[in-house]
Design an enzyme around this catalytic site. Structure first.
Site, mmCIF file in Angstrom:
data_model
loop_
_atom_site.group_PDB
_atom_site.id
_atom_site.type_symbol
_atom_site.label_atom_id
_atom_site.label_comp_id
_atom_site.label_asym_id
_atom_site.label_seq_id
_atom_site.Cartn_x
_atom_site.Cartn_y
_atom_site.Cartn_z
ATOM 1 N N ASP A 142 0.802 -1.228 0.000
ATOM 2 C CA ASP A 142 0.000 0.000 0.000
ATOM 3 C C ASP A 142 0.835 1.279 0.000
ATOM 4 O O ASP A 142 0.300 2.362 0.196
ATOM 5 C CB ASP A 142 -0.949 0.014 1.206
ATOM 6 N N ARG A 156 1.007 7.106 -0.038
ATOM 7 C CA ARG A 156 0.295 6.160 0.842
ATOM 8 C C ARG A 156 -1.124 6.058 0.315
ATOM 9 O O ARG A 156 -1.843 7.046 0.229
ATOM 10 C CB ARG A 156 0.294 6.674 2.294
ATOM 11 N N ASP A 161 -5.373 -1.098 3.441
ATOM 12 C CA ASP A 161 -4.370 -1.545 4.411
ATOM 13 C C ASP A 161 -3.988 -2.975 4.048
ATOM 14 O O ASP A 161 -4.836 -3.870 4.032
ATOM 15 C CB ASP A 161 -4.937 -1.478 5.830
ATOM 16 N N THR A 162 -2.727 -3.178 3.733
ATOM 17 C CA THR A 162 -2.238 -4.521 3.427
ATOM 18 C C THR A 162 -1.368 -5.009 4.587
ATOM 19 O O THR A 162 -0.828 -4.206 5.347
ATOM 20 C CB THR A 162 -1.422 -4.531 2.132
ATOM 21 N N GLU A 164 1.639 -6.169 6.975
ATOM 22 C CA GLU A 164 2.962 -5.567 7.107
ATOM 23 C C GLU A 164 4.070 -6.516 6.625
ATOM 24 O O GLU A 164 4.011 -7.723 6.824
ATOM 25 C CB GLU A 164 3.225 -5.183 8.559
ATOM 26 N N ARG A 206 3.868 11.967 3.572
ATOM 27 C CA ARG A 206 3.507 11.164 2.410
ATOM 28 C C ARG A 206 2.227 11.685 1.769
ATOM 29 O O ARG A 206 1.302 12.123 2.476
ATOM 30 C CB ARG A 206 3.309 9.704 2.816
#
Length: 351
Positions: A142, A156, A161-162, A164, A206
């Site tokens: 992501d 970002r 949300d992928t 970690e 970001r």
């Protein structure tokens, strides 16, 4: 003969016309004279018309015009036929030239086709949404780096949300590498559309954006494959409903992050909940050899038991807690305090 009657009619017209005017001055009946004059004029006009249509000169003239027209049409047809033959001859010559030079041009034609194909592929990867940028590096599923307006920017991705893979405080989570590899295959070196959200940047500087690949967002691609989930990471939720539809594809099939019960949750920012089961290690018990018992010794007095370790961890506030637990703690954690769980979701000090 007809012309003769026409002349007689014209003379009668003149005579009775003059006579009628004289009758008017003498105050006599003039209507009869004018009627005869009118009839005489009509006779003259009819005779002149008939004689004109039968005039040999006029007939010859008409025939000559018709003949001239036919000659012109014939010549036009001949010219057209000649032009057609010339075109056919020129086409044959061009075809023969193309055949003779075809072999020499094949290599250059193939190269031009390959170049055009590459240009089409590159153009097709570009997006009409947002501002065009080139992906220079993929951080994880992501987060990417792009060259935007000649400047390197970290992107970002919004509402995604992928798992970690690069967080130093977390182990590599299930499907994190799959999401990262998919991002590299789909985005590396590609031209994408960067659509910045309502909140332009996060606290790390970001850019917060939707990433378009053609006419589809990269976020939707990841969600459809079950390599990530929707999350309220930032304020912009303009495409959330659209992302839910893409996410339902994977969720209904139970693939990716949805294949592990309790691992992923829709629309929250608590990350992924996964703990690897500890494998029981089998230890072989060694065979004990008989040992002679030592002589009995006096029993020493027992030492005082050590104080039990504290079962809770205390932090004054969320800022203090995040220095140790950056993403907050669940209610089962020793550091959990109800006063720090403002939204009452059994998770304190989440970001």
């Amino acid at each position: 003969m007809l012309m003769f009657f026409g002349i007689i009619g014209f003379l009668l017209f003149i005579v009775f016309l003059v006579k009628g005017f004289i009758s008017i001055f003498r105050k006599k009946n003039f209507k009869k004279d004018f009627m005869i004059a009118l009839a005489s004029f009509i006779l003259f006009a009819v005779m002149a018309t008939i004689d004109g249509s039968n005039d040999p000169k006029e007939v010859a003239k008409n025939k000559e015009q018709v003949a001239t027209k036919e000659v012109k049409e014939d010549s036009t047809e001949e010219e057209k036929q000649a032009d057609k033959e010339k075109e056919q001859q020129a086409t044959k010559e061009e075809d023969s030239k193309e055949v003779s030079t075809n072999d020499s041009k094949e290599s250059s034609t193939d190269e031009s086709k390959d170049a055009a194909k590459k240009a089409d592929v590159k153009a097709s990867s570009a997006s009409s949404h947002g501002e065009q940028a080139t992906v220079t590096r993929v951080v994880d599923g992501d987060t990417i780096h792009v060259s935007l307006k000649g400047k390197d920017e970290t992107i970002r991705m919004l509402l995604l949300d992928t798992p970690e893979t690069v967080d130093p405080n977390k182990p590599v989570e299930p499907f994190g590498k799959d999401a990262s590899n998919f991002a590299k295959q789909t985005l590396s070196g590609k031209i994408v559309g960067i659509q910045v959200g309502s909140e332009p940047r996060d606290k790390y500087g970001r850019l917060l954006a939707y990433v378009w690949v053609g006419n589809k967002t990269y976020q939707e691609m990841v969600l459809e494959k079950g390599l990530g989930r929707t999350a309220y990471l930032y304020n912009d939720t303009s495409m959330l409903n659209q992302f839910h539809k893409a996410q339902d594809v994977a969720k209904n099939q139970g693939i990716g992050v949805w294949s592990i019960p309790g691992y992923a949750h829709v629309d929250h920012n608590h990350g992924y909940h996964y703990q690897e089961e500890k494998k029981e290690e089998t230890v072989q018990t060694p065979v004990q050899k008989p040992v002679q018992k030592p002589a009995p010794q006096p029993t020493p007095e027992p030492e005082p038991a050590p104080a039990p370790a504290p079962t809770t961890e205390f932090f004054q506030n969320c800022t203090d807690m995040r220095t140790v637990y950056p993403n907050g703690v669940p209610s089962s954690h020793p550091a959990y305090q109800a006063k720090m769980d403002r939204d009452k979701d059994n998770f304190a000090c989440e970001r």
